[in-house]
Design a protein around this motif. Structure first.
Motif, mmCIF file in Angstrom:
data_model
loop_
_atom_site.group_PDB
_atom_site.id
_atom_site.type_symbol
_atom_site.label_atom_id
_atom_site.label_comp_id
_atom_site.label_asym_id
_atom_site.label_seq_id
_atom_site.Cartn_x
_atom_site.Cartn_y
_atom_site.Cartn_z
ATOM 1 N N SER A 12 -11.605 3.777 -6.249
ATOM 2 C CA SER A 12 -11.760 2.558 -5.458
ATOM 3 C C SER A 12 -10.514 2.379 -4.598
ATOM 4 C CB SER A 12 -11.911 1.351 -6.381
ATOM 5 O OG SER A 12 -11.771 0.156 -5.651
ATOM 6 N N ASN A 13 -10.701 1.834 -3.402
ATOM 7 C CA ASN A 13 -9.555 1.556 -2.531
ATOM 8 C C ASN A 13 -8.797 0.312 -2.971
ATOM 9 O OD1 ASN A 13 -9.761 3.760 -0.781
ATOM 10 N ND2 ASN A 13 -11.355 2.747 0.402
ATOM 11 N N TRP A 14 -9.389 -0.491 -3.875
ATOM 12 C CA TRP A 14 -8.733 -1.693 -4.365
ATOM 13 C C TRP A 14 -7.864 -1.337 -5.558
ATOM 14 C CZ3 TRP A 14 -8.523 -5.834 -1.511
ATOM 15 C CH2 TRP A 14 -9.500 -6.013 -0.539
ATOM 16 N N ASN A 15 -6.647 -0.891 -5.272
ATOM 17 C CA ASN A 15 -5.712 -0.571 -6.342
ATOM 18 C C ASN A 15 -4.297 -0.917 -5.882
ATOM 19 O OD1 ASN A 15 -4.544 1.751 -4.954
ATOM 20 N ND2 ASN A 15 -6.447 2.823 -5.426
ATOM 21 N N LEU A 16 -3.361 -0.942 -6.810
ATOM 22 C CA LEU A 16 -1.999 -1.367 -6.526
ATOM 23 C C LEU A 16 -1.321 -0.543 -5.418
ATOM 24 C CD1 LEU A 16 0.348 -3.251 -7.096
ATOM 25 C CD2 LEU A 16 0.993 -1.753 -9.012
ATOM 26 N N PRO A 17 -1.415 0.781 -5.442
ATOM 27 C CA PRO A 17 -0.762 1.531 -4.368
ATOM 28 C C PRO A 17 -1.289 1.159 -2.978
ATOM 29 C CG PRO A 17 -1.301 3.000 -6.172
ATOM 30 C CD PRO A 17 -1.953 1.681 -6.475
ATOM 31 N N ASN A 18 -2.595 0.992 -2.849
ATOM 32 C CA ASN A 18 -3.156 0.646 -1.539
ATOM 33 C C ASN A 18 -2.810 -0.781 -1.136
ATOM 34 O OD1 ASN A 18 -4.186 3.194 -1.287
ATOM 35 N ND2 ASN A 18 -6.271 2.624 -1.816
ATOM 36 N N ILE A 19 -2.696 -1.667 -2.098
ATOM 37 C CA ILE A 19 -2.272 -3.038 -1.798
ATOM 38 C C ILE A 19 -0.825 -3.027 -1.299
ATOM 39 C CG2 ILE A 19 -1.735 -5.292 -2.835
ATOM 40 C CD1 ILE A 19 -4.264 -4.810 -4.629
ATOM 41 N N THR A 21 0.713 -0.536 0.190
ATOM 42 C CA THR A 21 0.689 0.055 1.535
ATOM 43 C C THR A 21 0.217 -0.977 2.552
ATOM 44 O OG1 THR A 21 0.301 2.285 0.678
ATOM 45 C CG2 THR A 21 -0.342 1.874 2.964
ATOM 46 N N SER A 22 -0.833 -1.716 2.214
ATOM 47 C CA SER A 22 -1.361 -2.737 3.126
ATOM 48 C C SER A 22 -0.337 -3.835 3.377
ATOM 49 C CB SER A 22 -2.650 -3.329 2.555
ATOM 50 O OG SER A 22 -3.630 -2.315 2.425
ATOM 51 N N LEU A 23 0.370 -4.251 2.330
ATOM 52 C CA LEU A 23 1.413 -5.261 2.510
ATOM 53 C C LEU A 23 2.527 -4.745 3.423
ATOM 54 C CD1 LEU A 23 1.711 -6.788 -1.075
ATOM 55 C CD2 LEU A 23 0.907 -7.932 1.004
ATOM 56 N N ARG A 24 2.859 -3.468 3.265
ATOM 57 C CA ARG A 24 3.885 -2.866 4.124
ATOM 58 C C ARG A 24 3.459 -2.968 5.584
ATOM 59 N NH1 ARG A 24 4.190 1.669 1.626
ATOM 60 N NH2 ARG A 24 3.741 3.228 3.173
ATOM 61 N N ASP A 57 4.439 2.983 -4.089
ATOM 62 C CA ASP A 57 2.996 3.214 -3.974
ATOM 63 C C ASP A 57 2.646 4.674 -4.213
ATOM 64 O OD1 ASP A 57 3.380 4.483 -1.467
ATOM 65 O OD2 ASP A 57 2.725 2.738 -0.342
ATOM 66 N N GLY A 58 3.468 5.582 -3.716
ATOM 67 C CA GLY A 58 3.211 7.007 -3.954
ATOM 68 C C GLY A 58 3.377 7.388 -5.409
ATOM 69 N N ASP A 59 4.447 6.890 -6.034
ATOM 70 C CA ASP A 59 4.690 7.200 -7.443
ATOM 71 C C ASP A 59 3.564 6.664 -8.330
ATOM 72 O OD1 ASP A 59 7.063 8.391 -6.685
ATOM 73 O OD2 ASP A 59 8.350 6.778 -7.442
ATOM 74 N N ILE A 60 3.145 5.425 -8.072
ATOM 75 C CA ILE A 60 2.083 4.817 -8.877
ATOM 76 C C ILE A 60 0.756 5.556 -8.659
ATOM 77 C CG2 ILE A 60 0.681 2.734 -9.194
ATOM 78 C CD1 ILE A 60 3.260 1.125 -8.468
ATOM 79 N N ALA A 61 0.455 5.861 -7.408
ATOM 80 C CA ALA A 61 -0.819 6.546 -7.109
ATOM 81 C C ALA A 61 -0.899 7.887 -7.833
ATOM 82 C CB ALA A 61 -0.972 6.735 -5.600
ATOM 83 N N THR A 68 -6.288 7.915 -3.051
ATOM 84 C CA THR A 68 -7.552 7.632 -2.354
ATOM 85 C C THR A 68 -7.465 8.142 -0.917
ATOM 86 O OG1 THR A 68 -6.808 5.476 -1.532
ATOM 87 C CG2 THR A 68 -7.897 5.511 -3.694
ATOM 88 N N ASP A 69 -8.620 8.290 -0.302
ATOM 89 C CA ASP A 69 -8.645 8.676 1.108
ATOM 90 C C ASP A 69 -7.945 7.617 1.957
ATOM 91 O OD1 ASP A 69 -9.975 11.008 0.510
ATOM 92 O OD2 ASP A 69 -11.959 10.212 0.991
ATOM 93 N N PHE A 70 -8.177 6.329 1.640
ATOM 94 C CA PHE A 70 -7.498 5.254 2.354
ATOM 95 C C PHE A 70 -5.987 5.420 2.260
ATOM 96 C CE2 PHE A 70 -5.263 1.196 2.301
ATOM 97 C CZ PHE A 70 -5.622 0.675 3.536
ATOM 98 N N GLY A 71 -5.483 5.657 1.054
ATOM 99 C CA GLY A 71 -4.046 5.823 0.845
ATOM 100 C C GLY A 71 -3.483 7.025 1.591
ATOM 101 N N LYS A 72 -4.249 8.121 1.608
ATOM 102 C CA LYS A 72 -3.802 9.333 2.309
ATOM 103 C C LYS A 72 -3.643 9.081 3.804
ATOM 104 C CE LYS A 72 -6.111 12.557 -0.827
ATOM 105 N NZ LYS A 72 -7.211 13.533 -0.911
ATOM 106 N N ILE A 73 -4.464 8.191 4.345
ATOM 107 C CA ILE A 73 -4.398 7.888 5.774
ATOM 108 C C ILE A 73 -3.437 6.734 6.046
ATOM 109 C CG2 ILE A 73 -5.735 7.006 7.742
ATOM 110 C CD1 ILE A 73 -8.169 8.483 6.445
ATOM 111 N N ALA A 74 -3.558 5.645 5.278
ATOM 112 C CA ALA A 74 -2.784 4.433 5.553
ATOM 113 C C ALA A 74 -1.293 4.594 5.255
ATOM 114 C CB ALA A 74 -3.349 3.264 4.763
ATOM 115 N N ASP A 75 -0.941 5.330 4.197
ATOM 116 C CA ASP A 75 0.470 5.453 3.832
ATOM 117 C C ASP A 75 1.295 6.109 4.942
ATOM 118 O OD1 ASP A 75 2.592 5.091 1.755
ATOM 119 O OD2 ASP A 75 2.683 7.268 1.995
#
Length: 184
Positions: A12-19, A21-24, A57-61, A68-75
């Motif tokens: 799921s894209n709803w996870n701590l690392p993606n949150i 990244t989004s906050l960043r 976010d990278g360490d936690i992921a 996630t695909d979102f994280g791979k692109i958004a980070d």
């Protein structure tokens, strides 16, 4: 039919690392405003916080299997957006030389687009150790420009940023040389 659960094998894209990244990404305009209004300590503090979330976010992921695909692109987008914003705003609000920003941006965007092209061909180009050193030097250099240091620190600050530019260029060239060797 509910789509709240991801397909089997897909995170799921709803996870701590993606949150994180989004906050960043959401805080980049705040950071830009702080730099442009020359609120140096606040800008420095927010920059440090945003860079810490990048590491977290990278360490936690990876540790929790939340890649996630979102994280791979958004980070990487968040990373580039923050660094480019920092450099451009520092050109405006401080004495960071514009040529350094231009060189770093050309390399960063050039290698990013090249890596995306390689990915479309099914070839993943991982970050190199030199790339990690480049990121550290850029981060320290930007941090030094943001931090209201005594006047005598202007030369060491410039030298760190100059080293960041050199390593940025060298690692960019190294990516291309290594890719040419692999494709031969």
């Amino acid at each position: 039919m509910s789509t709240s659960t991801p397909a089997p094998g897909k995170q799921s894209n709803w996870n701590l690392p993606n949150i994180l990244t989004s906050l960043r990404i959401l805080f980049i305009p705040v950071f830009a405003w702080l730099v442009l209004s020359q609120q140096w300590w606040w800008a420095f503090g927010l920059f440090v916080a945003l860079m810490v979330t990048d590491k977290l976010d990278g360490d936690i992921a990876r540790a929790r299997g939340l890649v996630t695909d979102f994280g791979k692109i958004a980070d990487p987008i968040a990373d580039k957006a923050l660094m480019i914003t920092a450099l451009v705003t520092l050109n405006t609000a401080s004495n960071l030389p514009i040529w350094m920003t231009v060189v770093i941006i050309i390399r960063e965007l050039g290698i990013t687009f090249w890596r995306m092209g390689m990915l479309r061909q099914g070839k993943v180009v991982p970050a190199s150790k030199g790339g990690k050193l480049k990121t550290v030097l850029q981060t320290v250099g930007v941090g030094m420009y943001l931090c209201p240091l005594p006047e005598w620190m202007s030369v060491p600050t410039y030298i760190v940023m100059l080293l960041a530019v050199v390593v940025t260029v060298v690692t960019g060239i190294q990516y291309l040389v290594d890719a040419k060797k692999v494709n031969q």
